[in-house]
Design a protein around this motif. Structure first.
Motif, PDB file in Angstrom:
ATOM      1  N   SER A  67       0.854  -1.193   0.000  1.00  0.00           N
ATOM      2  CA  SER A  67       0.000   0.000   0.000  1.00  0.00           C
ATOM      3  C   SER A  67       0.887   1.239   0.000  1.00  0.00           C
ATOM      4  CB  SER A  67      -0.916   0.022   1.226  1.00  0.00           C
ATOM      5  OG  SER A  67      -1.786  -1.093   1.205  1.00  0.00           O
ATOM      6  N   ALA A  68       0.416   2.296  -0.642  1.00  0.00           N
ATOM      7  CA  ALA A  68       1.242   3.488  -0.831  1.00  0.00           C
ATOM      8  C   ALA A  68       0.534   4.731  -0.314  1.00  0.00           C
ATOM      9  CB  ALA A  68       1.586   3.674  -2.304  1.00  0.00           C
ATOM     10  N   VAL A  69       1.349   5.706   0.127  1.00  0.00           N
ATOM     11  CA  VAL A  69       0.853   7.037   0.484  1.00  0.00           C
ATOM     12  C   VAL A  69       1.846   8.051  -0.082  1.00  0.00           C
ATOM     13  CG1 VAL A  69      -0.342   6.304   2.578  1.00  0.00           C
ATOM     14  CG2 VAL A  69       2.047   7.040   2.704  1.00  0.00           C
ATOM     15  N   GLY A  70       1.372   9.264  -0.293  1.00  0.00           N
ATOM     16  CA  GLY A  70       2.253  10.303  -0.809  1.00  0.00           C
ATOM     17  C   GLY A  70       1.717  11.689  -0.525  1.00  0.00           C
ATOM     18  N   ALA A  71       2.595  12.666  -0.638  1.00  0.00           N
ATOM     19  CA  ALA A  71       2.209  14.073  -0.494  1.00  0.00           C
ATOM     20  C   ALA A  71       2.930  14.865  -1.575  1.00  0.00           C
ATOM     21  CB  ALA A  71       2.577  14.605   0.887  1.00  0.00           C
ATOM     22  N   PHE A  72       2.327  15.973  -2.001  1.00  0.00           N
ATOM     23  CA  PHE A  72       2.951  16.762  -3.060  1.00  0.00           C
ATOM     24  C   PHE A  72       2.633  18.238  -2.871  1.00  0.00           C
ATOM     25  CE2 PHE A  72      -1.043  14.928  -4.479  1.00  0.00           C
ATOM     26  CZ  PHE A  72      -1.774  16.020  -4.926  1.00  0.00           C
ATOM     27  N   LEU A  73       3.485  19.065  -3.473  1.00  0.00           N
ATOM     28  CA  LEU A  73       3.351  20.514  -3.445  1.00  0.00           C
ATOM     29  C   LEU A  73       3.558  21.015  -4.862  1.00  0.00           C
ATOM     30  CD1 LEU A  73       3.222  23.199  -1.775  1.00  0.00           C
ATOM     31  CD2 LEU A  73       5.696  23.017  -1.543  1.00  0.00           C
ATOM     32  N   GLY A  74       2.670  21.870  -5.345  1.00  0.00           N
ATOM     33  CA  GLY A  74       2.754  22.308  -6.726  1.00  0.00           C
ATOM     34  C   GLY A  74       2.636  23.803  -6.882  1.00  0.00           C
ATOM     35  N   TYR A  75       3.137  24.287  -8.012  1.00  0.00           N
ATOM     36  CA  TYR A  75       3.033  25.693  -8.380  1.00  0.00           C
ATOM     37  C   TYR A  75       2.542  25.774  -9.821  1.00  0.00           C
ATOM     38  CZ  TYR A  75       4.346  30.426  -9.749  1.00  0.00           C
ATOM     39  OH  TYR A  75       4.322  31.700 -10.234  1.00  0.00           O
ATOM     40  N   GLN A  76       1.404  26.464 -10.042  1.00  0.00           N
ATOM     41  CA  GLN A  76       0.822  26.605 -11.370  1.00  0.00           C
ATOM     42  C   GLN A  76       1.580  27.690 -12.133  1.00  0.00           C
ATOM     43  OE1 GLN A  76      -1.912  24.486 -11.921  1.00  0.00           O
ATOM     44  NE2 GLN A  76      -1.617  24.872 -14.095  1.00  0.00           N
TER      45      GLN A  76
END
Length: 333
Positions: free
Chosen positions: A49-58
């Motif tokens: 099983s997997a988990v993740g987090a992300f941060l983005g800039y448009q």
């Protein structure tokens, strides 16, 4: 320690972009598995099983930059015994509007993968669907692959199928965007002069010019997905230029509209840019900016059905309205 430095550095670089409005964060959970991580003689457990987090800039309307941290789970295979697989990722994200608030997207980039006792650089590829619930929250369904993970025994591929949630900062519920008018200049104190003898005023007659409306079709006035006014669009507003040049009392409301194809945010932005392009053309021909109001209404107030090609073409438009005004005409005796 080196991996932690990379994580912190990537996160710090992305957080620095949060002074802009188009920044978002998110998380995801789902299923993970490895390909080519085991040899025929190895004990193999390649699902987790997997988990993740992300941060983005448009960066632009359809291009974003995302950094993330993914925990793919624990695996057993060649060179691994119930070991963790983690990855720090960074990639541009390309959006392709499908219908209203639904986008197809793809990501191509790189990752630094902690693969059991080994660390390795890897390539990242991902594709998914993103549905905007409102201006701030979106839900995404994504498949991601980390290829060419080398631990000196095998070259494996890490896969994730996840469901994620995204939150965008600096957004509010969609409302018409109105361009601000220039602040009027403060008048200098007038010099008081000797009042001349009054001169009898010539008789004048009040005349009225009723509301004038002009609708520019995007098919002839703009290229597809463009806010650059065409030669035909410039020609179409010449009668408005002439009217406002002759009468300083005349003001104009310039309003942009789109069809419902694409995301609500993109349509809102495009409608305002097209309306501003028309206003800029009026200004370039001598009309004062403080006589013009600019609005972007996005996909609201359609004049035809968005279910047909002809209807969508009618809805992609810029409307110029000069409200009713009066002026004085001096009568020569």
């Amino acid at each position: 320690m080196n991996k932690m430095i990379i994580v912190v550095s990537a996160a710090s670089w992305m957080v620095s972009a949060m002074i802009h409005a188009e920044v978002y964060v998110g998380g995801k959970v789902g299923k993970s598995w490895l390909d080519d991580s085991c040899r025929p003689t190895d004990v193999c457990d390649d699902d987790s099983s997997a988990v993740g987090a992300f941060l983005g800039y448009q960066v632009w309307d359809h291009v974003a930059l995302e950094a993330g941290y993914d925990h793919l789970g624990k695996f057993t295979g060649a060179g691994m015994v119930n070991d963790h697989v983690n990855a720090v990722t960074i990639a541009p994200k390309f959006d392709f509007p499908l219908y209203q608030n639904l986008d197809l997207y793809a990501k191509l980039g790189g990752a630094y993968v902690d693969y059991g006792s080994k660390d390795d650089w890897s390539y990242l590829a991902a594709a998914g669907l993103e549905l905007s619930a409102n201006d701030n929250v979106a839900v995404r369904l994504e498949y991601q692959a980390l290829t060419d993970i080398n631990n000196d025994i095998v070259r494996a591929q890490g896969n994730m199928a996840t469901l994620g949630v995204t939150y965008r900062f600096g957004r509010s519920e969609s409302t018409p965007v109105v361009a601000s008018k220039p602040r009027p200049a403060v008048a200098e104190p007038a010099v008081v002069a000797k009042t001349p003898e009054p001169v009898p005023a010539e008789p004048a007659e009040t005349q009225v010019i009723k509301t004038v409306k002009k609708s520019l079709s995007s098919a002839s006035s703009f290229a597809l997905d463009s806010a650059v006014l065409s030669k035909q669009g410039v020609a179409d507003i010449q009668d408005v230029v002439e009217l406002m040049s002759r009468h300083s009392q005349a003001t104009a409301m310039v309003t942009g509209y789109t069809d419902s194809t694409g995301s609500k945010e993109y349509n809102q932005s495009l409608s305002l840019k097209r309306a501003q392009a028309v206003a800029d053309q009026l200004i370039s021909q001598g009309i004062d900016a403080d006589r013009i109001t600019v609005r972007g209404m996005g996909e609201s107030e359609p004049v035809a059905s968005n279910d047909t090609k002809d209807g969508r073409e009618q809805n992609r438009r810029v409307e110029v309205e000069v409200p009713t005004f009066t002026y004085q005409v001096v009568i020569k005796e």
